[in-house]
Scaffold this motif. Structure first.
Motif, PDB file in Angstrom:
ATOM      1  N   GLU A 186      41.321  59.061  -6.624  1.00 22.43           N
ATOM      2  CA  GLU A 186      40.191  58.520  -7.251  1.00 22.43           C
ATOM      3  C   GLU A 186      38.903  58.729  -6.224  1.00 22.43           C
ATOM      4  N   ALA A 187      39.354  58.162  -5.025  1.00 23.49           N
ATOM      5  CA  ALA A 187      38.108  58.259  -3.918  1.00 23.49           C
ATOM      6  C   ALA A 187      37.492  59.637  -3.795  1.00 23.49           C
ATOM      7  N   SER A 188      38.408  60.539  -3.597  1.00 22.28           N
ATOM      8  CA  SER A 188      38.128  61.950  -3.201  1.00 22.28           C
ATOM      9  C   SER A 188      37.307  62.806  -4.572  1.00 22.28           C
ATOM     10  N   TYR A 189      37.970  62.535  -5.693  1.00 20.67           N
ATOM     11  CA  TYR A 189      37.469  62.974  -6.901  1.00 20.67           C
ATOM     12  C   TYR A 189      35.927  62.395  -7.262  1.00 20.67           C
ATOM     13  N   ASP A 190      35.600  60.941  -6.843  1.00 17.08           N
ATOM     14  CA  ASP A 190      34.385  60.441  -7.126  1.00 17.08           C
ATOM     15  C   ASP A 190      33.463  61.052  -6.056  1.00 17.08           C
ATOM     16  N   ALA A 191      33.892  61.053  -4.966  1.00 15.75           N
ATOM     17  CA  ALA A 191      32.918  61.538  -3.682  1.00 15.75           C
ATOM     18  C   ALA A 191      32.501  62.745  -4.210  1.00 15.75           C
ATOM     19  N   GLN A 192      33.577  63.968  -4.444  1.00 16.95           N
ATOM     20  CA  GLN A 192      33.108  65.190  -4.764  1.00 16.95           C
ATOM     21  C   GLN A 192      32.213  65.053  -6.011  1.00 16.95           C
ATOM     22  N   LEU A 193      32.338  64.256  -7.057  1.00 16.38           N
ATOM     23  CA  LEU A 193      31.276  64.382  -8.156  1.00 16.38           C
ATOM     24  C   LEU A 193      30.096  63.937  -7.559  1.00 16.38           C
ATOM     25  N   ARG A 194      29.786  62.941  -6.846  1.00 15.68           N
ATOM     26  CA  ARG A 194      28.636  62.260  -6.511  1.00 15.68           C
ATOM     27  C   ARG A 194      27.831  63.472  -5.707  1.00 15.68           C
ATOM     28  N   ALA A 205      27.331  77.792  -4.773  1.00 16.52           N
ATOM     29  CA  ALA A 205      27.932  76.518  -4.024  1.00 16.52           C
ATOM     30  C   ALA A 205      28.539  75.474  -5.146  1.00 16.52           C
ATOM     31  N   ALA A 206      27.569  75.516  -6.391  1.00 18.87           N
ATOM     32  CA  ALA A 206      28.148  74.699  -7.540  1.00 18.87           C
ATOM     33  C   ALA A 206      29.569  75.027  -8.266  1.00 18.87           C
ATOM     34  N   ARG A 207      29.474  76.268  -8.321  1.00 19.82           N
ATOM     35  CA  ARG A 207      30.755  77.162  -9.000  1.00 19.82           C
ATOM     36  C   ARG A 207      32.112  76.412  -8.104  1.00 19.82           C
ATOM     37  N   SER A 208      31.716  76.745  -6.769  1.00 25.16           N
ATOM     38  CA  SER A 208      32.738  76.533  -5.638  1.00 25.16           C
ATOM     39  C   SER A 208      33.348  75.139  -5.662  1.00 25.16           C
ATOM     40  N   ALA A 209      32.045  74.249  -5.827  1.00 23.81           N
ATOM     41  CA  ALA A 209      32.339  72.780  -6.021  1.00 23.81           C
ATOM     42  C   ALA A 209      33.183  72.332  -7.142  1.00 23.81           C
ATOM     43  N   CYS A 210      32.989  73.131  -8.163  1.00 22.74           N
ATOM     44  CA  CYS A 210      33.682  72.767  -9.579  1.00 22.74           C
ATOM     45  C   CYS A 210      34.932  73.242  -9.402  1.00 22.74           C
ATOM     46  N   TRP A 211      35.213  74.369  -8.633  1.00 23.67           N
ATOM     47  CA  TRP A 211      36.578  74.861  -8.358  1.00 23.67           C
ATOM     48  C   TRP A 211      37.359  73.786  -7.587  1.00 23.67           C
ATOM     49  N   ARG A 212      36.673  73.296  -6.631  1.00 26.04           N
ATOM     50  CA  ARG A 212      37.501  72.211  -5.538  1.00 26.04           C
ATOM     51  C   ARG A 212      38.030  71.030  -6.296  1.00 26.04           C
TER      52      ARG A 212
END
Length: 212
Positions: free
Chosen positions: A70-78, A54-61
């Motif tokens: 910025e909103a999407s990037y920040d939300a995914q990071l959090r 799941a983490a590798r997939s999240a990093c890929w996305r």
């Protein structure tokens, strides 16, 4: 604590793998709990393997997301990381083992291509700046017991970085290391042991060259 923690498999035994399995079978904790506590665990445990995927997939996305969104990037990071403070900036290329064991305080900056392997907790203090290609590593493998290592047993040790530090490009921080506040680490250095507050450290292994 140094960057070369005690090998939990170093004690002699007739069959270390069997002894470890017996210990694990008697332990009420999950394999994930053993992992984050720095004890021997098996990375092919289903829950751990699923979290890693799941983490590798999240990093890929995250890597496919326009940083200008910025909103999407920040939300995914959090969603990916355990704790993200205010005014945190993470540039593209982040790679993690699980993400949930990573904690970034307010004002942390991670430049491109940061690798944070977080089988144990990684804490980065307020206003610390991390250069490109830096690796913060918590995983370890049995050093002296080759059979135990070959059968997939691993362990780890946490990494803690203080406030207002600056790491140059391609710095590597090894498992079990604690870095104090206001520390500067020169580009390409490999930090294998703890560093006190207010020092400049360079080299492989990194050594303190002067006070700051």
């Amino acid at each position: 604590m140094t960057g070369t923690p005690r090998d939990p498999a170093a004690d002699p035994a007739a069959d270390p793998a069997a002894a470890v399995r017996a210990e694990v079978d008697a332990d009420p904790r999950t394999m994930w709990q053993r992992m984050t506590a720095g004890e021997l665990y098996h990375a092919d445990d289903p829950a751990i393997a699923a979290a890693g995927l799941a983490a590798r997939s999240a990093c890929w996305r995250l890597g496919q997301t326009d940083p200008a969104d910025e909103a999407s990037y920040d939300a995914q990071l959090r969603d990916l990381l355990g704790t993200v403070g205010e005014d945190v900036i993470v540039w593209p290329g982040l790679r993690v083992d699980y993400g949930t064991n990573i904690h970034l305080a307010d004002g942390v900056f991670l430049n491109v291509d940061a690798t944070i392997l977080d089988v144990c907790p990684v804490h980065i203090g307020k206003d610390t700046r991390i250069g490109p290609g830096v690796q913060l590593l918590t995983p370890l493998h049995p050093l002296t017991d080759h059979a135990l290592r070959a059968t997939g047993w691993e362990y780890g040790a946490p990494v803690t970085i203080g406030e207002n530090c600056w790491f140059g490009g391609n710095v590597t921080v090894c498992p079990g290391v604690t870095v104090g506040d206001n520390v500067v680490v020169g580009a390409g250095s490999v930090v294998t042991r703890d560093l006190p507050d207010n020092v400049l450290a360079v080299g492989t292994p990194a050594r303190v060259v002067r006070q700051l």
